[in-house]
Design a protein around this motif. Structure first.
Motif, mmCIF file in Angstrom:
data_model
loop_
_atom_site.group_PDB
_atom_site.id
_atom_site.type_symbol
_atom_site.label_atom_id
_atom_site.label_comp_id
_atom_site.label_asym_id
_atom_site.label_seq_id
_atom_site.Cartn_x
_atom_site.Cartn_y
_atom_site.Cartn_z
ATOM 1 N N PRO A 282 5.668 7.013 -5.193
ATOM 2 C CA PRO A 282 6.021 6.649 -3.820
ATOM 3 C C PRO A 282 5.179 7.442 -2.834
ATOM 4 O O PRO A 282 4.893 8.617 -3.053
ATOM 5 N N GLN A 283 4.777 6.786 -1.737
ATOM 6 C CA GLN A 283 3.972 7.476 -0.731
ATOM 7 C C GLN A 283 4.823 8.534 -0.053
ATOM 8 O O GLN A 283 5.971 8.309 0.286
ATOM 9 N N ASN B 247 0.807 -1.217 0.000
ATOM 10 C CA ASN B 247 0.000 0.000 0.000
ATOM 11 C C ASN B 247 0.840 1.267 0.000
ATOM 12 O O ASN B 247 0.316 2.350 -0.147
ATOM 13 N N ILE B 248 2.156 1.128 0.198
ATOM 14 C CA ILE B 248 3.006 2.313 0.281
ATOM 15 C C ILE B 248 3.044 3.037 -1.065
ATOM 16 O O ILE B 248 3.012 4.234 -1.135
ATOM 17 N N ASN B 249 3.108 2.285 -2.158
ATOM 18 C CA ASN B 249 3.195 2.886 -3.484
ATOM 19 C C ASN B 249 1.837 2.852 -4.170
ATOM 20 O O ASN B 249 1.103 1.882 -4.072
ATOM 21 N N GLN B 250 1.520 3.939 -4.863
ATOM 22 C CA GLN B 250 0.281 4.026 -5.625
ATOM 23 C C GLN B 250 0.642 3.952 -7.103
ATOM 24 O O GLN B 250 1.599 4.588 -7.547
ATOM 25 N N THR C 163 12.710 5.332 -13.185
ATOM 26 C CA THR C 163 12.443 3.888 -13.188
ATOM 27 C C THR C 163 11.024 3.564 -12.716
ATOM 28 O O THR C 163 10.553 2.448 -12.908
ATOM 29 N N ASN C 164 10.323 4.538 -12.095
ATOM 30 C CA ASN C 164 8.935 4.321 -11.660
ATOM 31 C C ASN C 164 7.943 4.418 -12.810
ATOM 32 O O ASN C 164 6.760 4.173 -12.636
ATOM 33 N N LEU C 165 8.433 4.811 -13.983
ATOM 34 C CA LEU C 165 7.578 4.942 -15.158
ATOM 35 C C LEU C 165 7.741 3.688 -16.014
ATOM 36 O O LEU C 165 8.789 3.469 -16.607
ATOM 37 N N SER C 166 6.726 2.823 -16.025
ATOM 38 C CA SER C 166 6.786 1.571 -16.787
ATOM 39 C C SER C 166 6.014 1.743 -18.080
ATOM 40 O O SER C 166 4.790 1.676 -18.097
#
Length: 197
Positions: free
Chosen positions: A154-155, A39-42, A138-141
């Protein structure tokens, strides 16, 4: 030999007086910790419009049709030629023209069809923009050959909660208007237009 073995076993059971034993971790607690971590990352769905205006660190500008974006380069085409621009040479990317909007969060758009309808960016200019800063690239897939990507946000800690993030959900689709790359080439700032599907 049996006596030695029984002494070793007994010494393993005996504890020091007044020393509390550790509480065993129950499987249910491990599962709840795992769910907490998830749940930390949306994750939200974002889409890339067709045309880009690229500002280079050298001061030059270039334009073209958006093809792909990865952790090393932006790939565009112009007049039938395809080229890759290294991210460390790019200051910012502005997106223009048309965009494919997926029907739901499971659809990946590559072309206009009954699951992906096309809209013009000017139709969404009256909407409030959302700015997300310091997001790892790197969070962009991005799915190769697609105009649709998943962005992991990231939360934020409680003292830096960004109300913009709370507006984002999978009920809307988020059109990327601009993307800025920091000096390291690893962090990006995104300007998004949340839009109805």
């Amino acid at each position: 030999m049996k006596r030695l073995l029984s002494m070793i076993l007994m010494s393993a059971v005996v504890t020091v007086p007044h020393m509390a034993l550790g509480t065993p971790i129950l499987p249910s607690l491990l599962l709840s910790q795992q769910n907490k971590q998830e749940n930390i990352n949306q994750k939200i769905q974002v889409v890339f419009p067709d045309f880009v205006l690229v500002s280079l660190k050298s001061g030059n500008m270039t334009t073209g049709n958006f093809i792909d974006l990865n952790t090393r380069s932006l790939i565009i085409s112009f007049k039938g030629y395809t080229t890759g621009i290294p991210l460390n040479e790019i200051k910012s990317i502005e997106f223009k023209d048309k965009v494919l909007i997926p029907a739901n969060e499971t659809v990946i758009c590559q072309q206009s069809n009954n699951q992906c309808h096309q809209v013009t960016l000017t139709e969404n200019q009256d909407k409030e923009l959302t700015i997300l800063e310091k997001i790892p690239l790197t969070n962009l897939s991005l799915f190769q050959g697609a105009k649709t990507a998943l962005l992991t946000i990231p939360q934020q800690s409680e003292d830096e909660v960004n109300e913009n993030i709370t507006k984002l959900s999978n009920d809307t689709i988020n059109i990327i208007n601009a993307l800025e790359i920091d000096e390291s080439g690893e962090m990006i700032t995104l300007t998004l237009t949340p839009t109805e599907r």
